[in-house]
Design a protein around this motif. Structure first.
Motif, PDB file in Angstrom:
ATOM      1  N   ARG A 267       0.819  -1.219   0.000  1.00 41.60           N
ATOM      2  CA  ARG A 267       0.000   0.000   0.000  1.00 41.60           C
ATOM      3  C   ARG A 267       0.853   1.269   0.000  1.00 41.60           C
ATOM      4  NH1 ARG A 267      -4.833  -1.946   4.120  1.00 41.60           N
ATOM      5  NH2 ARG A 267      -6.417  -2.178   2.499  1.00 41.60           N
ATOM      6  N   THR A 268       2.025   1.210   0.604  1.00 39.82           N
ATOM      7  CA  THR A 268       2.875   2.396   0.694  1.00 39.82           C
ATOM      8  C   THR A 268       3.934   2.445  -0.400  1.00 39.82           C
ATOM      9  OG1 THR A 268       4.353   1.242   2.238  1.00 39.82           O
ATOM     10  CG2 THR A 268       2.565   2.563   3.184  1.00 39.82           C
ATOM     11  N   VAL A 285      -7.809  -3.966  -0.950  1.00 42.52           N
ATOM     12  CA  VAL A 285      -6.574  -3.319  -1.386  1.00 42.52           C
ATOM     13  C   VAL A 285      -6.853  -2.273  -2.457  1.00 42.52           C
ATOM     14  CG1 VAL A 285      -4.390  -3.699  -2.593  1.00 42.52           C
ATOM     15  CG2 VAL A 285      -5.093  -5.258  -0.774  1.00 42.52           C
ATOM     16  N   ARG A 286      -7.782  -2.542  -3.337  1.00 42.14           N
ATOM     17  CA  ARG A 286      -8.055  -1.605  -4.431  1.00 42.14           C
ATOM     18  C   ARG A 286      -8.683  -0.296  -3.948  1.00 42.14           C
ATOM     19  NH1 ARG A 286     -10.624  -3.769  -9.711  1.00 42.14           N
ATOM     20  NH2 ARG A 286      -9.655  -1.842 -10.424  1.00 42.14           N
ATOM     21  N   THR A 288      -7.449   1.432  -1.556  1.00 40.41           N
ATOM     22  CA  THR A 288      -6.317   2.319  -1.292  1.00 40.41           C
ATOM     23  C   THR A 288      -5.357   2.382  -2.472  1.00 40.41           C
ATOM     24  OG1 THR A 288      -5.146   0.472  -0.230  1.00 40.41           O
ATOM     25  CG2 THR A 288      -6.405   1.956   1.192  1.00 40.41           C
ATOM     26  N   ASN A 289      -5.418   1.376  -3.361  1.00 41.93           N
ATOM     27  CA  ASN A 289      -4.530   1.325  -4.531  1.00 41.93           C
ATOM     28  C   ASN A 289      -5.366   1.063  -5.783  1.00 41.93           C
ATOM     29  OD1 ASN A 289      -3.082   0.216  -1.994  1.00 41.93           O
ATOM     30  ND2 ASN A 289      -1.380   0.812  -3.329  1.00 41.93           N
TER      31      ASN A 289
END
Length: 350
Positions: A267-268, A285-286, A288-289
């Protein structure tokens, strides 16, 4: 362990893995079952971008660098890049689909079996160089190197059972090795194409007495840095025989056994790739990304399982092993662990 823990552990080895590979646009994954995400991406017709640095947070760390002493994923995620094998399976941009297992030449450019499949002859590429570091200093790989390596595998280690089927080897010239087996084996080329059959050097083994300290091969990457349980850094080999590979200048592997830490690293932007086990995890996850590239993997056999000593009771009784297998509710695992999106598969050892 109690029954609940046993069934939990044993079940991982009886399923056909489903997984979702999430990346930043540099990787390709495979899949089998229909889903929201592609199961196959054909090679791009655009020029490949070179010079990038790829980093991956990995759950596995090599217990030892010696390929004779372990079948660990932790080691061979590195060894396959630093070493070569006699043969190999297709790279993603060579494969026709996600189930293409057509053998390709690696150190060997051609191979042929006798009529009874008891003798196999391999013709090696000419001009293959070992990494240009001491003590090899970039010397050429020859047939005697293959012979020495296979003999060493047969003497000790977890790969010995494969190479002990060799009855003898001849090297008629620098680039030819003829291998005589004790019994016919139509699958011997597949054996030497496996990740665990990497070719290591005589010099390192004879100087060090083992292969635990240095990893010097002929592969597309050179081991630049290794800190146990911390990281591995591989640098591009400028003298690799296949001038098209690798595209990357550097590949870093971070030892990250904790799943939450791997997720945070992706994520980072500290990790470019992450493997997830469920579609729900992907959707999380998607959030945040949103630009992450997602592909599904379902054609890889689960690497996790329960290994039983079949030379001692009660596991030397096939009825016990079959009963254990029958005690595992695979469909329940599919439904609860993978949201129904997986292909159950079972192997019962005879």
């Amino acid at each position: 362990m109690n029954r609940r823990e046993f069934l939990k552990r044993a079940g991982w080895g009886s399923l056909w893995t489903t997984g979702v590979l999430v990346g930043v646009g540099r990787s390709r994954g495979f899949a089998h079952l229909p889903s929201l995400y592609p199961s196959w991406t054909a090679p791009s017709d655009k020029p490949h971008k070179r010079g990038e640095i790829l980093t991956r947070a990995s759950a596995w760390d090599p217990p030892v660098l010696d390929p004779r002493l372990t079948n660990s994923v932790g080691l061979f995620q590195i060894a396959m890049l630093a070493y070569n094998r006699m043969l190999r399976y297709p790279f993603a941009d060579e494969a026709k689909n996600n189930a293409d297992l057509t053998l390709q030449g690696d150190l060997a450019e051609s191979w042929e079996g006798s009529a009874d499949f008891q003798t196999w002859t391999f013709k090696l590429r000419q001009g293959v160089k070992w990494h240009n570091v001491p003590p090899l200093q970039g010397r050429e790989l020859v047939a005697d190197d293959i012979k020495y390596c296979y003999e060493a595998y047969a003497q000790e280690g977890v790969q010995s059972f494969t190479f002990q089927e060799i009855d003898g080897m001849e090297t008629p010239d620098k680039y030819t090795i003829r291998i005589h087996l004790k019994t016919p084996n139509t699958m011997f080329p597949q054996n030497v194409a496996e990740a665990v059959a990497v070719i290591f050097s005589r010099e390192v083994l004879e100087e060090d007495g083992d292969l635990k300290k240095r990893m010097i091969g002929t592969g597309p990457f050179i081991l630049k840095d290794h800190e146990r349980k911390v990281k591995v850094v591989l640098a591009r080999n400028p003298d690799h025989f296949d001038k098209g590979y690798p595209y990357l200048d550097e590949y870093g592997i971070l030892s990250t056994p904790d799943a939450a830490t791997r997720l945070a690293a992706f994520r980072t932007g500290q990790s470019d790739i992450i493997g997830l086990q469920s579609l729900a995890d992907v959707e999380t996850v998607r959030k945040t990304n949103p630009t992450a590239v997602v592909e599904e993997i379902t054609t890889v056999l689960a690497p996790f399982g329960l290994t039983l000593r079949q030379d001692k009771p009660p596991f030397n009784d096939v009825r016990v092993r079959r009963a254990m297998s029958m005690a595992i509710n695979r469909q329940k695992q599919v439904d609860t662990l993978f949201e129904g999106h997986l292909m159950p598969w079972c192997l019962i050892s005879g």
